[in-house]
Every structure is written in structure tokens, then in C-alpha cells.
Design a protein around this motif. Structure first.
Motif, short mmCIF file in Angstrom:
data_model
loop_
_atom_site.label_atom_id
_atom_site.label_comp_id
_atom_site.label_asym_id
_atom_site.label_seq_id
_atom_site.Cartn_x
_atom_site.Cartn_y
_atom_site.Cartn_z
N ARG A 379 0.87 -1.23 0.10
CA ARG A 379 -0.14 0.15 0.02
C ARG A 379 0.90 1.32 -0.04
NH1 ARG A 379 -3.83 -0.28 4.77
NH2 ARG A 379 -4.82 -1.60 3.53
N VAL A 380 2.04 1.18 0.70
CA VAL A 380 2.77 2.39 1.00
C VAL A 380 3.86 2.54 -0.32
CG1 VAL A 380 4.23 3.71 2.49
CG2 VAL A 380 2.39 2.41 3.31
N GLY A 381 4.57 1.47 -0.13
CA GLY A 381 5.72 1.39 -1.13
C GLY A 381 7.00 1.99 -1.11
N THR A 382 7.16 2.35 0.52
CA THR A 382 8.50 2.93 0.85
C THR A 382 9.67 1.67 1.01
OG1 THR A 382 8.19 2.62 3.22
CG2 THR A 382 7.55 4.75 1.99
N SER A 383 10.87 1.93 0.75
CA SER A 383 11.80 0.97 0.62
C SER A 383 12.12 0.14 1.79
CB SER A 383 13.19 1.42 0.12
OG SER A 383 14.06 0.43 -0.05
N PRO A 384 11.99 0.91 2.98
CA PRO A 384 12.28 0.28 4.25
C PRO A 384 11.03 -0.70 4.82
CG PRO A 384 12.82 2.65 4.56
CD PRO A 384 11.97 2.56 3.22
N LEU A 385 9.82 -0.34 4.51
CA LEU A 385 8.58 -1.21 4.60
C LEU A 385 8.89 -2.33 3.90
CD1 LEU A 385 5.53 0.97 5.43
CD2 LEU A 385 6.64 -0.54 6.77
N ARG A 386 8.99 -2.36 2.58
CA ARG A 386 9.18 -3.53 1.64
C ARG A 386 10.47 -4.43 2.20
NH1 ARG A 386 9.30 0.38 -2.56
NH2 ARG A 386 11.65 -0.19 -3.09
N ALA A 387 11.59 -3.95 2.73
CA ALA A 387 12.55 -4.52 3.32
C ALA A 387 12.08 -5.41 4.56
CB ALA A 387 13.70 -4.03 3.74
N ALA A 388 11.28 -4.65 5.29
CA ALA A 388 10.59 -5.39 6.64
C ALA A 388 9.82 -6.71 5.98
CB ALA A 388 9.89 -4.50 7.34
N ALA A 389 8.98 -6.34 5.10
CA ALA A 389 8.19 -7.28 4.44
C ALA A 389 8.81 -8.43 3.83
CB ALA A 389 7.19 -6.90 3.49
N ALA A 408 14.12 -14.08 -0.79
CA ALA A 408 13.45 -12.95 -0.02
C ALA A 408 14.48 -12.43 0.98
CB ALA A 408 12.26 -13.38 0.72
N LEU A 409 15.37 -13.19 1.47
CA LEU A 409 16.38 -12.65 2.48
C LEU A 409 17.54 -11.61 1.82
CD1 LEU A 409 16.78 -15.53 4.98
CD2 LEU A 409 15.62 -13.26 5.46
N GLU A 410 17.97 -12.19 0.86
CA GLU A 410 18.75 -11.65 -0.17
C GLU A 410 18.37 -10.10 -0.45
OE1 GLU A 410 21.28 -15.13 -1.91
OE2 GLU A 410 19.79 -14.13 -3.20
N ASP A 411 16.86 -9.91 -1.04
CA ASP A 411 16.52 -8.70 -1.28
C ASP A 411 16.11 -8.03 -0.34
OD1 ASP A 411 16.52 -10.02 -3.99
OD2 ASP A 411 14.23 -10.30 -3.90
N ALA A 412 15.99 -8.42 1.05
CA ALA A 412 15.99 -7.46 2.25
C ALA A 412 17.12 -7.13 2.71
CB ALA A 412 15.31 -8.44 3.29
N SER A 426 22.17 -6.16 9.17
CA SER A 426 22.83 -7.31 9.81
C SER A 426 22.01 -8.48 10.36
CB SER A 426 23.84 -6.59 10.97
OG SER A 426 24.66 -5.65 10.37
N GLN A 427 20.67 -8.01 10.69
CA GLN A 427 19.95 -9.01 11.34
C GLN A 427 19.34 -9.97 10.27
OE1 GLN A 427 19.54 -9.36 14.94
NE2 GLN A 427 21.09 -7.73 14.86
N ALA A 428 19.22 -9.32 8.90
CA ALA A 428 18.83 -10.14 8.04
C ALA A 428 19.97 -10.95 7.47
CB ALA A 428 18.22 -9.39 6.83
N ARG A 429 21.12 -10.44 7.84
CA ARG A 429 22.27 -11.13 7.20
C ARG A 429 22.64 -12.47 7.64
NH1 ARG A 429 24.41 -6.18 5.23
NH2 ARG A 429 25.25 -6.65 2.79
N LEU A 430 22.41 -12.22 9.25
CA LEU A 430 22.55 -13.47 10.43
C LEU A 430 21.55 -14.77 9.95
CD1 LEU A 430 23.29 -11.74 13.47
CD2 LEU A 430 24.67 -12.98 12.20
#
Length: 536
Positions: A379-389, A408-412, A426-430
Motif C-alpha cells: 500500500r505504501v511502497g517505501t523501501s524500508p517497509l518493503r525490506a521489512a516485509a 527474500a532474505l537476499e532482497d531484504a 545485519s539481522q537479515a544477514r544473520l
């Protein structure tokens, strides 16, 4: 004498507009020395409130109310609104609500006045931040805009416009809401508004909206302008609330020393207003958690008890300690309090809910939270929210579709890196490192994990083990431990998971080492640990 008093009153009014509280207080006190008047008492009360002198603010405004009541309904209504402000800061909601309702009763008899808009603003603000009802808040704020226009009160009109924009954003109509907020803020910073308190309110509404939808680029741009404006004024408290929102941006960017300085300064400057200082305390507690200073975080949370975000930080601390059940309870409590309509206040809880649900093997709960995050991000499309999703999607998919989870994790990771969010990346990398190991790619896993550890070391943050956030165990280790806790032998586990017995034994040894059990009772101790941490 009258001319001198008029001059003092004019000087006091001008000082209030400039946020020169000490000058305003002096002028109104000198005017009162010549005789008690409603205007001098009203001005003295306002100056005292912004100096955090609650006793003087309430005494002056209550006396002014007594003098005005029965003589001038508009003035009495305005004083009732001032008393609502005072009580909201220094007494409590019940009395503040009482004064707002008294103001409404008086204003019902009058043609449109600026006070009608102010009353609508306060009711709308309470609907949004107290009742989490953005639809009602937007309706009240829009009514305030119309009332202000009818009364030719442009400053009140812009304040209501900003609140309407924030409420629309909170309800999901981001484009329309941001348009109203940008318009109101542009007017505020360009000098169209003389009352600096209204400038502050409008700027804070915009930054709040940016934080909700994680529009960090827009937030950074306006935060820079707010800092320029706040530097014009000598009073330390001015824009302190905005600085607490600005600190969120600094935390996101990994500028933790600067964020700590901003939060400590805001907490000092707002120390006399408990309802505002808790915002800074909760944000500082989250920063302390990220820094691994958990005891300090918990002490700060104790001081901020009652603030809804306390539940989020406590949930995150519980996950850090592998207490998924405790985290889940805090998350559910928060979501019940916020309700379904305030979409973006739900986001941080949904992120935690994915982690807690998966740690408890409640996959359906994790999938539901991830879907809601996906819907909000779309709905919003901001990059940080897409990364969280994407991060949530990757975590949920890891147990059923490792290749989709990896993508999905690589894209995040890529999006978090692009957004200059080193801690989140870093949390996503772990998580990605743990998944890569399970996919039989130890070299890639080691590289990704090293990148995460290097960034976290630079930030001054402790590093968890690769794998599901909030657990020291990898997904496979949790799966093995769950079977161990079910009383199944290593041979039977190997057959059930299509592994060699030696591989299962190695997993069990790693589990024992990570959770700190050993000896002849290790299997029983591991079972107890699994039950206590929501694995079994």
C-alpha cells in the motif's frame, strides 16, 4: 497606568509567540502587579506551563476561568481549553477531558471562532493517539479546518490540516495525507505561522507520519529544516518532541552516539512533562537493547510504564533471551491496544510477531503477520517497509521453501543496505547465513555472517547466532531439539528427518553446547530448556 499595562500585555503576547517563556512570564507578572485581569492570568499560566511549572499554570488559568465564567463565553471556553492542556500535562486524562467537554458546551452557543478549531484539533489528536481511530481523527481534524476557515484563523487551520494529514496516513491513505502534511509544514517553516508552538506541532506531525510509513528520505529532509528552525530559539525545550522522532532516524542509520545525545537532551528538556518524556525514555530503552545494555533498558522501561511502546521493547528483549512465549504475550497485548485500524503502529509488532510465532512453531501466526506486513508495504511502497516485509517473508518461508526464503532474505539485505540501515541489514544477514548453512553452502554462510558481525561490532551491538532471530539455535537444531524433548532417540530422529545418525549426534552436541547443558542429565536438561523456551 492603562497604557503601561497594555504595553506589558502586548509584550507578553509577543514573547509567547516567540517561545520566550521567561520574558512572557515577567511581562504578565508585571501587568498583574497593577491589577488582576483575565488576559494577564491567561498569559502567565501559558508561560508557566511551557516552563514546566504546573502548579503556577493551573493556579493562573483556574483564577482566569473564575473571572471569565458567566461574562464572556468565548474567553471562558478558551480558558477551559488551556486548562485541558494543563491537566493533560500535569494531572490526568479525566480532568483534561472534563475541561474539553466544558469548552464544547460553551462554544455550542457561539458563531465560528478559532476556539472551535482548537477544540476539534484536540479531540482529533485524542482519537488518533489515544483511541487509535484514524478515521474519526481525520473527520474531527477536517471539521477543525472548516471551523478555522470560517473564523479566519489561519494558524489553527494549518494545525488541523497537519493533523488531518497524519490521521489519513495512519489510516492508510498515505498520498493524500502526506500532501496535506507537506503543505502545512511548508507554510510553517516559511514563516506563515508566527506562533512557534504551532510550528512545532505541525513539524512533529509530519515527522511522525514519516516514521510510521518509514519514509526516511522525506523525514531526513524535514528534520534538517526543523533543526534550522529550532536553532533560532534559545529555549532548550522547543522542538524537543520532534528531536525524539529525529532520534529514530539516527538509530535507523546506525548513528547511535548522535541518537543517544538527541534522546538524552530531549528527556532532560521534557523532564517536567511526564507524558512527553516517556517517548524519549522508550526510544532510549530500545537503543540500549540494541547495544546489549539490557539492564539499563529495563530500568528505562520501568520509568516509562504505561506507554504502549514499552510492550514492544519488552517483547524484543524477550526474543533476545529466547523467551518466545513471553514475547508473544507482550505483542498480543500491544496489538489489542492499538487495534486493527492504525495500520502503521502495527508494523513493529508484526515484525516481532513473525519471530515469536516461528520460535513457538506457530507457523500460521507467523504467516498471518507476514501477510499483513506485505499488504501494508504494498500500500505504501517505501523501501524500508518493503525490506521489512521481505525479511518477514524470508523467515516464514525458510522452513518450507528454502530457495524462496533465500531470495527474500537476499532482497531484504539489499534494500536495508540501500536504505543505510546497518543494524536491520545485519539481522537479515544473520538469518541468511543460518539458511545458507542449512542449504549446504558453508563458505557463503561464513562470508555473510562475517559481514554482519563486522557491522554489529562497529555499532557496538552484541551478535546473536545465525538463524532465526531470538534463538541461539538454527532451524534444524530447533527441529532436532523438539524431537529430543518428545522423547525420541537419535536413531529415530535420523530416520524421521532423513539424516545420518552421526549428523543428528552432531546437532545434539551443538545444541547442548549452545544452551549450556552437559553430563548424564543433558538430555533431560535440554528437554526442560525446550519447554521453557517454547520449542517443545
Amino acid at each position: 497606568m492603562t497604557t503601561a499595562v497594555d504595553g506589558l500585555l502586548a509584550a507578553g503576547r509577543d514573547a509567547l509567540r516567540r517561545a520566550a517563556w521567561a520574558d512572557a512570564r515577567t511581562a504578565f507578572e508585571q501587568a498583574l502587579a497593577a491589577g488582576e485581569t483575565v488576559e494577564a492570568l491567561e498569559g502567565l499560566g501559558s508561560a508557566a506551563r511551557w516552563q514546566m511549572d504546573g502548579a503556577q499554570a493551573l493556579a493562573a488559568h483556574e483564577r482566569a476561568w473564575t473571572l471569565a465564567r458567566g461574562k464572556d463565553d468565548r474567553t471562558a471556553a478558551r480558558l477551559a481549553i488551556e486548562l485541558a492542556f494543563d491537566c493533560g500535562q500535569f494531572r490526568g486524562d479525566a480532568e483534561a477531558n472534563g475541561w474539553l467537554e466544558r469548552a464544547a458546551q460553551l462554544l455550542e452557543r457561539l458563531t465560528p471562532q478559532p476556539e472551535h478549531a482548537l477544540l476539534a484539533y484536540l479531540r482529533g489528536n485524542r482519537a488518533l493517539n489515544g483511541d487509535h481511530d484514524p478515521v474519526r481523527a481525520a473527520e474531527l481534524a477536517a471539521a477543525g479546518v472548516e471551523a478555522a476557515r470560517a473564523a479566519d484563523a489561519s494558524e489553527n487551520e494549518l494545525a488541523c490540516l497537519a493533523l488531518e494529514g497524519l490521521a489519513l496516513v495512519a489510516g492508510g491513505d498515505v498520498a493524500a495525507g502526506m500532501g496535506k502534511l507537506d503543505a502545512a509544514t511548508a507554510a510553517a517553516v516559511a514563516g506563515e505561522i508566527q506562533n512557534v508552538r504551532i510550528v512545532e506541532v505541525i513539524c512533529c506531525h509530519l515527522i511522525d507520519a514519516c516514521q510510521r510509513v518509514r519514509d526516511l528520505e522525506r523525514a531526513a529532509e524535514w528534520c534538517h529544516r526543523v533543526r534550522q528552525i529550532s536553532d533560532r530559539y534559545g529555549d532548550a525545550e522547543i522542538f524537543a518532541t520532534c528531536r525524539t522522532h529525529y532520534a529514530d532516524l539516527l538509530v535507523w542509520r546506525g548513528e547511535w552516539p548522535e541518537a543517544e545525545e538527541a534522546l538524552m537532551s530531549a528527556c532532560r528538556n521534557l523532564a517536567g512533562v511526564p507524558r512527553k518524556v516517556v517517548d524519549g525514555l522508550v526510544r532510549l530503552a530500545e537503543l540500549r537493547r540494541r547495544q546489549g545494555r539490557v539492564e539499563q533498558a529495563e530500568a528505562l522501561l520501568a520509568e516509562a510504564e504505561g506507554h504502549r511502546a514499552v510492550m514492544l521493547v519488552r517483547a524484543a528483549i524477550a526474543l533476545d533471551r529466547a523467551d518466545a512465549r513471553g514475547a508473544h504475550e507482550q505483542i498480543d497485548r500491544y496489538l489489542r491496544r492499538v487495534g486493527p485500524a492504525d495500520h502503521f503502529d502495527r508494523v513493529p509488532a508484526l515484525e516481532l510477531a513473525v519471530r515469536a510465532s516461528l520460535a513457538l512453531d506457530e507457523r500460521s501466526g507467523g504467516e498471518a503477520a507476514a501477510r499483513e506486513l506485505d499488504e501494508i508495504a504494498a500500500r505504501v511502497g517505501t523501501s524500508p517497509l518493503r525490506a521489512a516485509a521481505l525479511l518477514a517473508r524470508g523467515r516464514v518461508a525458510a522452513g518450507v521453501d528454502p530457495d524462496a526464503a533465500r531470495a527474500a532474505l537476499e532482497d531484504a539485505v539489499d534494500l536495508f543496505d540501500a536504505d543505510a540501515a546497518p543494524y536491520e541489514a545485519s539481522q537479515a544477514r544473520l538469518d541468511l547465513a543460518g539458511l545458507l548453512r542449512e542449504l549446504g553452502r558453508p563458505a557463503d554462510a561464513g562470508r555473510v555472517e562475517s559481514e554482519a558481525r563486522a557491522v554489529l561490532a562497529r555499532l557496538g551491538s552484541p551478535t546473536r547466532e545465525p538463524g532465526p532471530a531470538g534463538s541461539p539455535l538454527t532451524r534444524r537444531e530447533r527441529e532436532v531439539l523438539r524431537l529430543v524433548a518428545g522423547g525420541i532417540s537419535n536413531d529415530a530422529i535420523a530416520a524421521q528427518l532423513f539424516l545420518s545418525v552421526r549428523t543428528v549426534e552432531r546437532h545434539v552436541e551443538n545444541i547442548y553446547d549452545k544452551i549450556g547443558v552437559s553430563g548424564r542429565t543433558a538430555r533431560a536438561a535440554a528437554t526442560a530448556w525446550a519447554i521453557g523456551h517454547g520449542v517443545a
